[in-house]
Design a protein around this motif. Structure first.
Motif, PDB file in Angstrom:
ATOM      1  N   PRO A  68     -50.984  92.800  34.456  1.00 13.66           N
ATOM      2  CA  PRO A  68     -50.013  92.497  35.508  1.00 13.66           C
ATOM      3  C   PRO A  68     -48.640  93.065  35.154  1.00 13.66           C
ATOM      4  N   PRO A  69     -47.773  93.228  36.145  1.00 11.23           N
ATOM      5  CA  PRO A  69     -46.433  93.778  35.883  1.00 11.23           C
ATOM      6  C   PRO A  69     -45.668  92.920  34.865  1.00 11.23           C
ATOM      7  N   ILE A  70     -44.953  93.593  33.981  1.00  6.44           N
ATOM      8  CA  ILE A  70     -44.157  92.920  32.964  1.00  6.44           C
ATOM      9  C   ILE A  70     -42.733  92.786  33.495  1.00  6.44           C
ATOM     10  N   SER A  71     -42.224  91.568  33.487  1.00  2.00           N
ATOM     11  CA  SER A  71     -40.892  91.330  34.028  1.00  2.00           C
ATOM     12  C   SER A  71     -39.819  91.843  33.079  1.00  2.00           C
ATOM     13  N   GLU A  72     -38.649  92.132  33.635  1.00  2.00           N
ATOM     14  CA  GLU A  72     -37.518  92.561  32.818  1.00  2.00           C
ATOM     15  C   GLU A  72     -37.095  91.461  31.856  1.00  2.00           C
ATOM     16  N   GLY A  73     -37.219  90.207  32.304  1.00  2.00           N
ATOM     17  CA  GLY A  73     -36.840  89.096  31.431  1.00  2.00           C
ATOM     18  C   GLY A  73     -37.713  89.026  30.186  1.00  2.00           C
ATOM     19  N   ARG A  74     -38.999  89.259  30.354  1.00  2.00           N
ATOM     20  CA  ARG A  74     -39.906  89.215  29.194  1.00  2.00           C
ATOM     21  C   ARG A  74     -39.598  90.350  28.218  1.00  2.00           C
ATOM     22  N   ALA A 111     -41.420  91.832   7.532  1.00  2.00           N
ATOM     23  CA  ALA A 111     -41.903  93.140   7.973  1.00  2.00           C
ATOM     24  C   ALA A 111     -43.111  92.995   8.893  1.00  2.00           C
ATOM     25  N   SER A 112     -44.041  92.101   8.548  1.00  2.00           N
ATOM     26  CA  SER A 112     -45.205  91.883   9.410  1.00  2.00           C
ATOM     27  C   SER A 112     -44.784  91.300  10.753  1.00  2.00           C
ATOM     28  N   ALA A 113     -43.822  90.385  10.739  1.00  2.00           N
ATOM     29  CA  ALA A 113     -43.336  89.809  11.988  1.00  2.00           C
ATOM     30  C   ALA A 113     -42.668  90.866  12.858  1.00  2.00           C
ATOM     31  N   ILE A 114     -41.864  91.726  12.246  1.00  2.00           N
ATOM     32  CA  ILE A 114     -41.181  92.776  13.003  1.00  2.00           C
ATOM     33  C   ILE A 114     -42.194  93.757  13.581  1.00  2.00           C
ATOM     34  N   ALA A 115     -43.232  94.069  12.814  1.00  2.00           N
ATOM     35  CA  ALA A 115     -44.256  94.987  13.313  1.00  2.00           C
ATOM     36  C   ALA A 115     -44.912  94.437  14.579  1.00  2.00           C
ATOM     37  N   TYR A 116     -45.215  93.136  14.594  1.00  2.00           N
ATOM     38  CA  TYR A 116     -45.807  92.545  15.789  1.00  2.00           C
ATOM     39  C   TYR A 116     -44.839  92.599  16.963  1.00  2.00           C
ATOM     40  N   LEU A 117     -43.582  92.262  16.716  1.00  2.00           N
ATOM     41  CA  LEU A 117     -42.594  92.251  17.799  1.00  2.00           C
ATOM     42  C   LEU A 117     -42.382  93.655  18.358  1.00  2.00           C
ATOM     43  N   ILE A 118     -42.429  94.665  17.507  1.00  2.00           N
ATOM     44  CA  ILE A 118     -42.239  96.041  17.973  1.00  2.00           C
ATOM     45  C   ILE A 118     -43.433  96.492  18.803  1.00  2.00           C
ATOM     46  N   THR A 119     -44.629  96.190  18.343  1.00  2.00           N
ATOM     47  CA  THR A 119     -45.812  96.655  19.075  1.00  2.00           C
ATOM     48  C   THR A 119     -45.935  95.989  20.436  1.00  2.00           C
ATOM     49  N   ARG A 120     -45.535  94.731  20.546  1.00  2.00           N
ATOM     50  CA  ARG A 120     -45.638  94.084  21.862  1.00  2.00           C
ATOM     51  C   ARG A 120     -44.662  94.707  22.860  1.00  2.00           C
ATOM     52  N   ILE A 121     -43.526  95.167  22.371  1.00  2.00           N
ATOM     53  CA  ILE A 121     -42.601  95.869  23.260  1.00  2.00           C
ATOM     54  C   ILE A 121     -43.220  97.188  23.705  1.00  2.00           C
ATOM     55  N   GLY A 122     -43.872  97.887  22.777  1.00  2.00           N
ATOM     56  CA  GLY A 122     -44.564  99.117  23.152  1.00  2.00           C
ATOM     57  C   GLY A 122     -45.646  98.861  24.188  1.00  2.00           C
ATOM     58  N   TYR A 123     -46.352  97.740  24.031  1.00  2.00           N
ATOM     59  CA  TYR A 123     -47.374  97.367  25.015  1.00  2.00           C
ATOM     60  C   TYR A 123     -46.746  97.123  26.381  1.00  2.00           C
ATOM     61  N   PHE A 124     -45.595  96.463  26.411  1.00  2.00           N
ATOM     62  CA  PHE A 124     -44.913  96.204  27.684  1.00  2.00           C
ATOM     63  C   PHE A 124     -44.555  97.512  28.379  1.00  2.00           C
ATOM     64  N   ASP A 170     -57.540  88.829  21.311  1.00  2.00           N
ATOM     65  CA  ASP A 170     -56.739  89.226  22.473  1.00  2.00           C
ATOM     66  C   ASP A 170     -55.310  89.571  22.082  1.00  2.00           C
ATOM     67  N   ILE A 171     -54.788  88.922  21.047  1.00  2.00           N
ATOM     68  CA  ILE A 171     -53.464  89.296  20.535  1.00  2.00           C
ATOM     69  C   ILE A 171     -53.526  90.692  19.919  1.00  2.00           C
ATOM     70  N   GLN A 172     -54.619  90.977  19.209  1.00  2.00           N
ATOM     71  CA  GLN A 172     -54.771  92.304  18.608  1.00  2.00           C
ATOM     72  C   GLN A 172     -54.864  93.397  19.676  1.00  2.00           C
ATOM     73  N   TYR A 173     -55.374  93.058  20.855  1.00  2.00           N
ATOM     74  CA  TYR A 173     -55.384  94.022  21.943  1.00  2.00           C
ATOM     75  C   TYR A 173     -53.959  94.470  22.264  1.00  2.00           C
ATOM     76  N   ILE A 174     -53.042  93.516  22.323  1.00  2.00           N
ATOM     77  CA  ILE A 174     -51.638  93.847  22.576  1.00  2.00           C
ATOM     78  C   ILE A 174     -51.094  94.735  21.465  1.00  2.00           C
ATOM     79  N   TYR A 205     -56.573 103.447  26.031  1.00  2.00           N
ATOM     80  CA  TYR A 205     -56.423 103.388  27.485  1.00  2.00           C
ATOM     81  C   TYR A 205     -55.951 101.991  27.877  1.00  2.00           C
ATOM     82  N   PRO A 206     -54.848 101.871  28.604  1.00  2.00           N
ATOM     83  CA  PRO A 206     -54.224 100.549  28.818  1.00  2.00           C
ATOM     84  C   PRO A 206     -54.891  99.706  29.901  1.00  2.00           C
ATOM     85  N   GLU A 207     -56.195  99.521  29.786  1.00  2.00           N
ATOM     86  CA  GLU A 207     -56.929  98.622  30.670  1.00  2.00           C
ATOM     87  C   GLU A 207     -57.936  97.860  29.832  1.00  2.00           C
ATOM     88  N   ARG A 208     -58.391  96.740  30.348  1.00  2.00           N
ATOM     89  CA  ARG A 208     -59.403  95.937  29.645  1.00  2.00           C
ATOM     90  C   ARG A 208     -60.764  96.255  30.247  1.00  2.00           C
TER      91      ARG A 208
END
Length: 1005
Positions: free
Chosen positions: A31-37, A90-103, A419-423, A491-494
């Motif tokens: 689904p669309p990712i909001s600017e707030g997220r 470092a592990s926490a930052i890696a997760y936070l960075i990748t989720r932004i890339g996913y968005f 499912d978190i690893q998918y992100i 590919y960004p689909e499930r």
């Protein structure tokens, strides 16, 4: 009208409290990712980095500048604690960075419209082979996976079930699974043939009618017939879902979210076609063709099975990678099944003689046996890879998601981490740090060919496309592809779903494998980045950081967490500001879990879950370190079952209990010393680890597993030892001098002509005080201990005239049935005083087998020095040969050689210049054999070429011909021919093969 969707299936009968209540999967398109997220995600990164930097700065000032760390111990504590905090941050930052890339990727993804895919189906499509590796999976699991692969909307699909079950099952259940797996492909293909045959006939009829009308006119009746075909296909799919055996939530998912939606879509098309015909509207002929081809694509599939363990010429390494490699290595070839003494082998053959023909596809789709694909998976990913922008991509995949509706708590929480690893994986693609996940992927065959490595097991060529050095084989293959300039894409689909382990024992096996290997592969990252630099591609820090984190964070996070839990650090180091480093990470994960359909509180459950998995993760990391030190691969382990539940290893149960005890002890110490900051951390860890142990492992299961391990340790099956009685007479005979070989009627030879040991020769030698006595294989058991038995078979390696390419002779070589080398076999015989007799038996077997060799060739046999010293025994053996003989005497030159008369001799190059020339001059051999050492760098070293030319000239002057051994490349052959060496042998020219394969023309140049 098409049928309506079937009633929802009944969910698992026995469900734990806290099981997954979700019934629908995640949306295919995010689904669309909001600017707030996105803004909150950015803020979390900034806060984490800022707080970490402030804490490190404050600690350095406090401990080292202000002098609070006034002892060596306190200074070391401060340094270690800062390293621990840095590692976890470092592990926490890696997760936070990748989720932004996913968005970013989710927001920018544009899905290819269906009409574009239909046009793609209508054209010339690249070929795809689906490989499903399976090891002792039940029939229901294999059937579900094969059906999900077979129902891909892709024409001409070839699906192969790679059965890796033991060929000789030890239990009835294992036998039944093997037989079911063998029969399943044909059953499914026969089922799919019904709708495919009907659609194919309808398309042929439509094409014929259109051509009769001039090739362009479509009438209303054509629309109605097409609607009827779609209606039939829809009804057939609904019936297929109704026939599915319903056992758990995976079956429900397959029926309700794969089969029924496809049936509903086909029914919708049928209704639309009918409605159009009622309104007197006809579609263009091109669109009608597209609809027919789409219908055919769904059912156009060939399903087969393959068992690599049937063939001795393929690797039997017990892992998924080599199961895949064995079949991929056969692609593009035609093979004949040939019986050898050790079993059936696959050898290259012409198409007319082939028993097995394996097409060479453009793409290979790998799919684990516990996974399923949505119907458009192959179509969308191949369509993507065929676009010009993705021409340099080797792998396209959709990281798998967890099935909804799991019946156990541990399966639900494990699915949440999946499912978190998918992100995470989707986000890593944004930074160019994609890793091949392995459970499902579309692989470009051309890229696999580029990373192929060739080795040999005995005389058999083994190809490795997917590395099996570690149990995370897909990760190392990612590096191999990157070194050669290939890219990977998520590919960004499930579009793929995979089962998660239903109990703690099986989950521990999975997570231990995930943790094993990353450290080994980490050092290879430099190869990839050096290769990028040579290609003048920019190396980005983000990619490097995420790749290092992916491969090593399990290790350093586990170590850091254990250090924090186990060591009582100085209370000053536990600054309250430290909590702000982890708060953004936990808050963002909680938000992601909520968006994925889980609870925010599941974040705490995942933390407790990871606490009890600390021993599992550390054991995997330690296994990597041990493999790094010893060079030995980690053992491929499978644990036993306890009432349909996998038992957990003892350490995986005791260590979490020890962790709980440690947390309780820490709480007592913190209260006693009023360490309130430590107390909060200890209480949190105790609460969550205790909850995880009760909820995810179970107290009852823990007791049962520990009792099982204790019982197995105390009560072990006893294997009776075979007693060997040796009389004093035999002891005396054992130390006596070896008996003469004597007349070879005294040695019993019998040759196996049928079965797995066809072509194998067995000799039995019986020692008596008078020498050696013959006996038949059916001798009484009371005398069995008096025999020394050796089983072997003879192979022949061709010796070529490298100038005209003709075979001039064959060297007879021995392969012992127990796998030992000839040197080891003769050494073993010598220790028992029978080596001379055995050597004579080998020569006799070689001469007997050589009777079938092509006429006009000589036979070369190896003879030991001890047998050469017995010319009265050796001469009768040589006299039985019907073809010219060459005795390879190596570097042995006993004086008894003169008594053999006119037998041609071959000696080895001594590699010492004068000594070799002296042997040629004194012994006058017919041949001089250059070994592998003499061929080193022959194609590049001018000095070595000059030396060989001189040796050839000297040998010719003394009537000696040079034979080069160990030729493995065309460059070596060409260099030797240029030096005047006429004859040669080696794997490049021809491999050693049994006489049957020589006659079949196998193994030659």
């Amino acid at each position: 009208m098409p049928r309506t969707k079937a009633e929802p299936r009944k969910r698992d009968g026995q469900r734990q409290w806290g099981a997954d209540r979700r019934t629908d999967p995640h949306p295919i398109v995010p689904p669309p990712i909001s600017e707030g997220r996105i803004t909150r995600g950015r803020l979390a990164i900034v806060v984490t980095i800022t707080v970490w930097a402030c804490y490190i700065t404050y600690t350095i000032i406090q401990q080292f500048i202000a002098g609070h760390a006034y002892t060596v111990k306190l200074a070391i504590e401060a340094i270690v604690y800062m390293l621990v905090v840095t590692g976890l941050a470092a592990s926490a930052i890696a997760y936070l960075i990748t989720r932004i890339g996913y968005f970013y990727r989710a927001r920018g993804h544009q899905r290819a419209p269906r009409i574009m895919l239909d046009e793609f189906i209508g054209g010339k499509m690249p070929s795809v082979a689906v490989l499903v590796p399976s090891y002792q999976e039940d029939e229901r699991t294999n059937r579900t996976t094969l059906l999900s692969a077979a129902l891909q909307e892709y024409p001409g699909l070839r699906v192969t079930l790679l059965i890796d079950d033991p060929r000789r099952p030890k239990t009835r259940a294992a036998r039944d699974m093997l037989l079911a797996a063998r029969a399943l492909p044909a059953q499914i293909e026969a089922e799919l043939q019904v709708p495919y045959g009907r659609a194919s006939n309808a398309f042929a009829y439509f094409d014929e009618q259109v051509r009769m009308r001039g090739g362009y006119l479509v009438v209303l009746e054509d629309m109605r017939r097409l609607a009827e075909e779609y209606r039939f296909a829809s009804d057939w799919l609904y019936d297929l879902g109704a026939r599915q055996e319903m056992v758990d939530h995976t079956d429900t998912f397959f029926v309700e979210h794969i089969v029924n939606p496809l049936a509903a879509e086909l029914g919708q098309i049928s209704a639309a076609l009918t409605k159009g015909a009622e309104e007197h509207v006809t579609l263009p002929i091109a669109r009608m063709n597209q609809f027919y081809k789409r219908l055919l694509a769904i059912f156009d599939v060939q399903i087969t099975s393959f068992e690599r363990k049937k063939y001795v010429s393929l690797s039997h390494e017990p892992n998924k990678a080599m199961n895949l490699n064995s079949y991929i290595g056969l692609m593009g070839g035609a093979y004949q099944e040939v019986s050898t003494p050790l079993g059936t082998a696959l050898v290259t053959a012409g198409p007319n003689r082939a028993d097995l023909v394996v097409p060479n596809p453009d793409y290979v789709l790998t799919l684990d046996a516990d996974s399923v694909l949505l119907p458009e998976y192959a179509l969308r990913l191949v369509h993507l890879l065929e676009q010009g922008a993705y021409a340099n991509h080797a792998v396209a995949q959709t990281p798998y998601s967890a099935y909804p509706g799991s019946a156990t708590r541990i399966e639900r929480i494990s699915g949440a981490t999946t499912d978190i690893q998918y992100i995470v994986h989707q986000g890593m693609t944004h930074y160019g740090a994609t890793f091949w996940v392995g459970a499902n992927a579309v692989l470009r065959k051309k890229a696999l060919d580029e990373i192929c490595e060739v080795s040999y097991e005995g005389d058999w060529e083994i190809r490795r496309y997917i590395q099996d050095r570690t149990v995370i084989e897909d990760t190392e293959s990612t590096i191999d592809l990157g070194v050669r300039g290939w890219l990977l894409h998520n590919y960004p689909e499930r579009l793929a779903y995979s089962a998660t382990p239903p109990d703690f024992g099986s989950l521990a096996i999975q997570r231990q494998r995930w943790a094993n290997g990353g450290l080994l592969i980490l050092s290879r990252l430099k190869d990839q980045f050096r290769a990028k630099a040579r290609r003048e591609d920019k190396n980005r820090f983000g990619e490097y950081f995420l790749r290092v984190n992916y491969m090593a964070s399990i290790f350093w996070s586990s170590v850091c967490l254990v250090v924090m839990l186990a060591y009582p650090f100085n209370n000053e180091l536990l600054n309250p500001i430290l909590l702000l480093v982890s708060v953004p990470y936990f808050f963002m994960m909680a938000a992601d879990l909520k968006h994925l359909g889980y609870k925010r509180s599941d974040m705490l459950r995942i933390y407790g879950f990871n606490l009890i998995l600390l021993p599992v993760n550390l054991s995997g990391s330690i296994a990597s370190l041990l493999q790094l030190l010893t060079g030995e691969k980690s053992a491929f382990k499978r644990t036993p079952k306890v009432r349909n539940r996998t038992t957990a290893a003892t350490s995986y149960l005791i260590l979490p209990l020890a962790l709980i005890a440690l947390c309780a002890y820490t709480i007592w110490v913190d209260i006693e010393h009023q360490l309130w900051n430590n107390l909060v951390f200890a209480v949190l860890n105790l609460t969550l680890s205790l909850y995880a142990m009760v909820a995810f492992v179970g107290l009852g299961n823990t007791v049962v597993d520990l009792f099982t391990h204790l019982r197995n340790w105390l009560i072990r099956p006893v294997t009776p030892k075979k007693t060997r009685r040796t009389s004093s007479r035999k002891k005396k005979a054992a130390v006596a001098a070896p008996a003469p070989a004597g007349d070879w009627a005294q040695v019993l030879h019998y040759r196996h002509e049928h079965g797995a040991t066809a072509g194998q020769t067995t000799v039995r030698l019986q020692r008596t005080e008078a020498g050696w006595k013959s006996s038949s294989p059916s001798s009484s058991s009371s005398q069995a201990h008096a025999f020394e038995e050796f089983s072997f078979f003879t192979v022949f390696q061709p010796i070529y005239n490298m100038i005209n390419g003709h075979v001039v002779g064959y060297e007879a070589l021995t392969r012992f049935a127990d796998g030992s080398s000839p040197r080891e076999g003769l050494a073993s015989a010598e220790s028992r005083g029978v080596h001379i007799a055995l050597d004579a038996a080998l020569i006799q077997a070689a001469i007997a087998s050589s009777k079938s060799l092509p006429n006009g060739t000589w036979l070369s046999v190896n003879v030991t020095a001890d047998l050469l010293r017995r010319p009265h025994d050796l001469a009768p053996l040589l006299a039985a040969s019907r073809r010219p003989l060459v005795l390879e005497v190596g570097d042995a030159t006993p004086p008894e050689l003169a008594q053999l008369g006119g037998v041609a001799l071959a000696v080895d190059d001594l590699g010492a210049g004068y000594e070799t020339l002296a042997v040629i001059e004194s012994l006058r051999p017919a041949f001089l054999k250059l070994g592998v050492a003499a061929l080193s760098d022959i194609d590049r070293s001018l000095a070595r070429q000059a030396a060989i030319r001189s040796l050839v000239q000297f040998a010719e002057q003394h009537g000696c011909t040079i034979i080069a051994e160990g030729i493995e490349t065309p460059a070596q052959r060409d260099a030797l021919v240029a030096c005047g060496v006429p004859f040669g042998q080696g794997f490049f020219l021809g491999k050693p093969v049994p006489v049957e394969r020589v006659l079949a023309g196998v193994g030659g140049w």
